[in-house]
Design a protein around this motif. Structure first.
Motif, mmCIF file in Angstrom:
data_model
loop_
_atom_site.group_PDB
_atom_site.id
_atom_site.type_symbol
_atom_site.label_atom_id
_atom_site.label_comp_id
_atom_site.label_asym_id
_atom_site.label_seq_id
_atom_site.Cartn_x
_atom_site.Cartn_y
_atom_site.Cartn_z
ATOM 1 N N VAL A 1 -48.342 -7.449 -32.179
ATOM 2 C CA VAL A 1 -47.971 -8.230 -33.363
ATOM 3 C C VAL A 1 -46.508 -8.663 -33.458
ATOM 4 N N PRO A 2 -45.831 -8.992 -32.344
ATOM 5 C CA PRO A 2 -44.450 -9.468 -32.520
ATOM 6 C C PRO A 2 -44.484 -10.728 -33.390
ATOM 7 N N GLY A 3 -43.607 -10.783 -34.376
ATOM 8 C CA GLY A 3 -43.571 -11.942 -35.275
ATOM 9 C C GLY A 3 -44.231 -11.651 -36.612
ATOM 10 N N ALA A 4 -45.021 -10.580 -36.686
ATOM 11 C CA ALA A 4 -45.663 -10.236 -37.958
ATOM 12 C C ALA A 4 -44.652 -9.561 -38.873
ATOM 13 N N SER A 5 -44.922 -9.610 -40.182
ATOM 14 C CA SER A 5 -44.102 -8.834 -41.105
ATOM 15 C C SER A 5 -44.957 -8.330 -42.251
ATOM 16 N N ILE A 6 -44.497 -7.228 -42.834
ATOM 17 C CA ILE A 6 -45.235 -6.583 -43.915
ATOM 18 C C ILE A 6 -44.262 -6.377 -45.057
ATOM 19 N N PRO B 1 -40.107 -6.798 -40.774
ATOM 20 C CA PRO B 1 -40.849 -7.027 -39.526
ATOM 21 C C PRO B 1 -41.753 -5.845 -39.151
ATOM 22 N N ALA B 2 -42.943 -6.143 -38.641
ATOM 23 C CA ALA B 2 -43.730 -5.105 -37.992
ATOM 24 C C ALA B 2 -42.885 -4.625 -36.819
ATOM 25 N N GLY B 3 -42.755 -3.326 -36.669
ATOM 26 C CA GLY B 3 -41.863 -2.776 -35.649
ATOM 27 C C GLY B 3 -40.596 -2.210 -36.275
ATOM 28 N N ALA B 4 -40.367 -2.537 -37.549
ATOM 29 C CA ALA B 4 -39.173 -2.017 -38.224
ATOM 30 C C ALA B 4 -39.533 -0.931 -39.234
ATOM 31 N N TRP B 5 -40.814 -0.570 -39.307
ATOM 32 C CA TRP B 5 -41.257 0.437 -40.280
ATOM 33 C C TRP B 5 -41.235 1.846 -39.686
ATOM 34 N N GLY B 6 -41.462 1.935 -38.399
ATOM 35 C CA GLY B 6 -41.497 3.242 -37.762
ATOM 36 C C GLY B 6 -40.098 3.803 -37.555
ATOM 37 N N ASP B 7 -40.017 5.112 -37.295
ATOM 38 C CA ASP B 7 -38.744 5.666 -36.838
ATOM 39 C C ASP B 7 -38.394 5.033 -35.514
ATOM 40 N N ARG C 1 -46.758 -18.808 -37.028
ATOM 41 C CA ARG C 1 -47.308 -19.601 -38.138
ATOM 42 C C ARG C 1 -48.501 -20.436 -37.696
ATOM 43 N N ARG C 2 -48.390 -21.064 -36.520
ATOM 44 C CA ARG C 2 -49.498 -21.897 -36.028
ATOM 45 C C ARG C 2 -50.745 -21.052 -35.820
ATOM 46 N N ARG C 3 -50.579 -19.884 -35.188
ATOM 47 C CA ARG C 3 -51.760 -19.037 -34.932
ATOM 48 C C ARG C 3 -52.348 -18.526 -36.248
ATOM 49 N N ALA C 4 -51.473 -18.164 -37.191
ATOM 50 C CA ALA C 4 -51.977 -17.632 -38.465
ATOM 51 C C ALA C 4 -52.739 -18.711 -39.221
ATOM 52 N N SER C 5 -52.261 -19.956 -39.167
ATOM 53 C CA SER C 5 -52.976 -20.975 -39.926
ATOM 54 C C SER C 5 -54.310 -21.300 -39.252
ATOM 55 N N ALA C 6 -54.359 -21.246 -37.917
ATOM 56 C CA ALA C 6 -55.646 -21.430 -37.226
ATOM 57 C C ALA C 6 -56.602 -20.284 -37.566
ATOM 58 N N ALA C 7 -56.070 -19.054 -37.615
ATOM 59 C CA ALA C 7 -56.920 -17.895 -37.931
ATOM 60 C C ALA C 7 -57.469 -18.017 -39.351
ATOM 61 N N ASN C 8 -56.636 -18.485 -40.276
ATOM 62 C CA ASN C 8 -57.110 -18.652 -41.657
ATOM 63 C C ASN C 8 -58.191 -19.722 -41.759
ATOM 64 N N ASP D 1 -46.836 -11.518 -49.253
ATOM 65 C CA ASP D 1 -45.520 -11.195 -48.703
ATOM 66 C C ASP D 1 -45.612 -10.665 -47.264
ATOM 67 N N SER D 2 -46.776 -10.846 -46.631
ATOM 68 C CA SER D 2 -46.936 -10.405 -45.249
ATOM 69 C C SER D 2 -47.321 -11.574 -44.355
ATOM 70 N N VAL D 3 -46.982 -11.449 -43.078
ATOM 71 C CA VAL D 3 -47.323 -12.478 -42.103
ATOM 72 C C VAL D 3 -48.090 -11.808 -40.971
ATOM 73 N N ALA D 4 -49.280 -12.318 -40.691
ATOM 74 C CA ALA D 4 -50.090 -11.721 -39.623
ATOM 75 C C ALA D 4 -49.730 -12.339 -38.281
ATOM 76 N N ALA D 5 -49.873 -11.546 -37.220
ATOM 77 C CA ALA D 5 -49.730 -12.077 -35.866
ATOM 78 C C ALA D 5 -51.024 -11.787 -35.125
ATOM 79 N N TYR D 6 -51.425 -12.719 -34.289
ATOM 80 C CA TYR D 6 -52.716 -12.589 -33.622
ATOM 81 C C TYR D 6 -52.561 -12.608 -32.115
ATOM 82 N N TYR D 7 -52.516 -11.436 -31.522
ATOM 83 C CA TYR D 7 -52.678 -11.351 -30.071
ATOM 84 C C TYR D 7 -54.155 -11.583 -29.767
ATOM 85 N N LYS D 8 -54.991 -10.893 -30.519
ATOM 86 C CA LYS D 8 -56.421 -11.174 -30.508
ATOM 87 C C LYS D 8 -56.845 -11.248 -31.970
#
Ligand SMILES: *Cc1c(COP(=O)(O)O)cnc(C)c1O
Length: 364
Positions: free
Chosen positions: A155-160, A164-170, A234-241, A262-269
């Motif tokens: 999910v690089p590019g996602a945020s919650i 950013p996803a990846g910034a929540w963990g230790d 953004r392009r992938r998220a709008s296609a997924a929606n 307030d979240s942005v999804a990322a779609y690897y799959k």
């Protein structure tokens, strides 16, 4: 078929530069420095350790939070197989908890029943377009002094909630593997803002030399992709929606819910589950579905196998893991290349998916 990775003139330019001045042969240098600086900024992390894969990034992350052979590490029964192996590689014990019903991310309610005095860390993965409920998990980890290892490989590019996803963990892991959203063919990164964590990783990974390195050439390939990550996400998220909208009234299929605003999804799959009610039939129905979908040329496959059948010698299981089994037998994954298409093509994709679902329903 959308080609992956796409042809990118900007990568060629950087490669030419690196070849012309010889910087490609250096262990460290401008390209690595630029990549690290970009990642630090994109993921709000103070430290980046570049690695040769996402798999090793997860292991280094566990070592970074001080996991040793005396510890237990909680993870979901449905997850990337390498995450289970990473815990075993350290000699620690995997503790399996269920995923939330109908999805692929860890069930927060299962953390407390899983906890013992040996619990050192929890691994959470954001999978198949679904983001783990990180705020609640973060709070639980803080309350119990358990480290949070965030697998953001898909999910690089996602945020919650704006972060950013990846910034929540230790500490978090990224993958730059061949099929991933950011690709260098191979590669990965560990992200953290903790000096102590980066210090432990350095002690383990530096053996007079960086034992799990990423090269300058790989860095040149990644830099332009990071520049366009937000747009591509953004392009992938709008296609997924759009796809979700088209498929929402199709019986026999369940897609993950759309995210909070307030979240942005990322779609690897893009994952969905086939709603076969008779679990004994689920695997066969999925196989027939995939066969049909592939004849239409869809880039589609099954999900992970899950760990629910692993022997109790290798892990401790909390409960019967029914949703893990369901996810492992019913999940179907559409590769992200299917999402970088125009609206007419997305509509055709929705049509082909519905037809494949209808075809397996009628042969039941
Ligand atoms: C791909 C992936 C990894 C590991 O990545 P590699 O770079 O292929 O080793 C880890 N976790 C998840 C969820 C992944 O999808």
């Amino acid at each position: 078929m959308t080609r992956w990775p796409p042809h990118d003139e900007r990568i060629l330019e950087l490669l030419r530069e690196a070849l012309a001045d010889g910087s490609w042969s250096a262990y460290h240098g401008e390209w690595i420095d630029r990549l690290e600086a970009t990642l630090r900024q994109s993921f709000s992390a103070a430290h980046i350790r570049l690695t040769c894969s996402g798999t090793i990034a997860v292991e280094l992350a566990l070592r970074g939070v001080g996991v040793t052979a005396e510890h237990e590490v909680i993870l979901a029964g449905y997850d990337f197989p390498g995450n289970f192996r990473a815990i075993e590689a350290i000699g620690a014990r995997p503790v399996l908890v269920d995923v939330a019903p109908g999805g692929w991310t860890i069930d927060v309610e299962q953390l407390e029943p899983a906890r013992t005095s040996q619990t050192r860390a929890v691994i959470i993965s954001h999978l198949h377009g679904q983001l783990a409920p990180v705020a609640r998990i973060r709070a639980w980890c803080d309350d119990h002094d358990v480290a949070l290892v965030e697998d953001a490989c898909q999910v690089p590019g996602a945020s919650i909630a704006g972060r950013p996803a990846g910034a929540w963990g230790d500490v978090a892991a990224l993958s730059f593997g061949g099929s991933k959203l950011l690709t260098a063919g191979r590669g990965g990164a560990v992200l953290t803002s903790s000096d102590a964590i980066v210090q432990r990783i350095t002690v383990f990974a530096d053996r007079g030399n960086d034992a799990f390195p990423l090269s300058q050439l790989q860095a040149t390939a990644l830099l332009p992709q990071l520049d366009s990550l937000a747009d591509d996400t953004r392009r992938r998220a709008s296609a997924a929606n759009r796809l979700r909208e088209r498929l929402k009234s199709t019986p026999g299929i369940s897609l993950p819910d759309e995210l909070e605003r307030d979240s942005v999804a990322a779609y690897y799959k893009l994952g969905f589950q086939l709603l076969e009610t008779d679990m004994e039939q689920a695997v066969g129905v999925r196989a027939r579905f995939l066969e049909h979908a592939r004849t239409c040329g869809l880039p589609i496959g099954e999900g992970f196998r899950g760990f629910h059948l692993r022997s109790r010698r290798r892990c401790r299981k909390v409960g019967e893991l029914p949703h893990t089994r369901s996810a492992s037998e019913r999940t179907v994954l559409l590769h992200h290349t299917a999402l970088l298409r125009d609206e007419a093509e997305i509509d055709r994709l929705a049509h082909d998916l519905s037809a494949a679902i209808a075809s397996v329903s009628s042969t039941r």
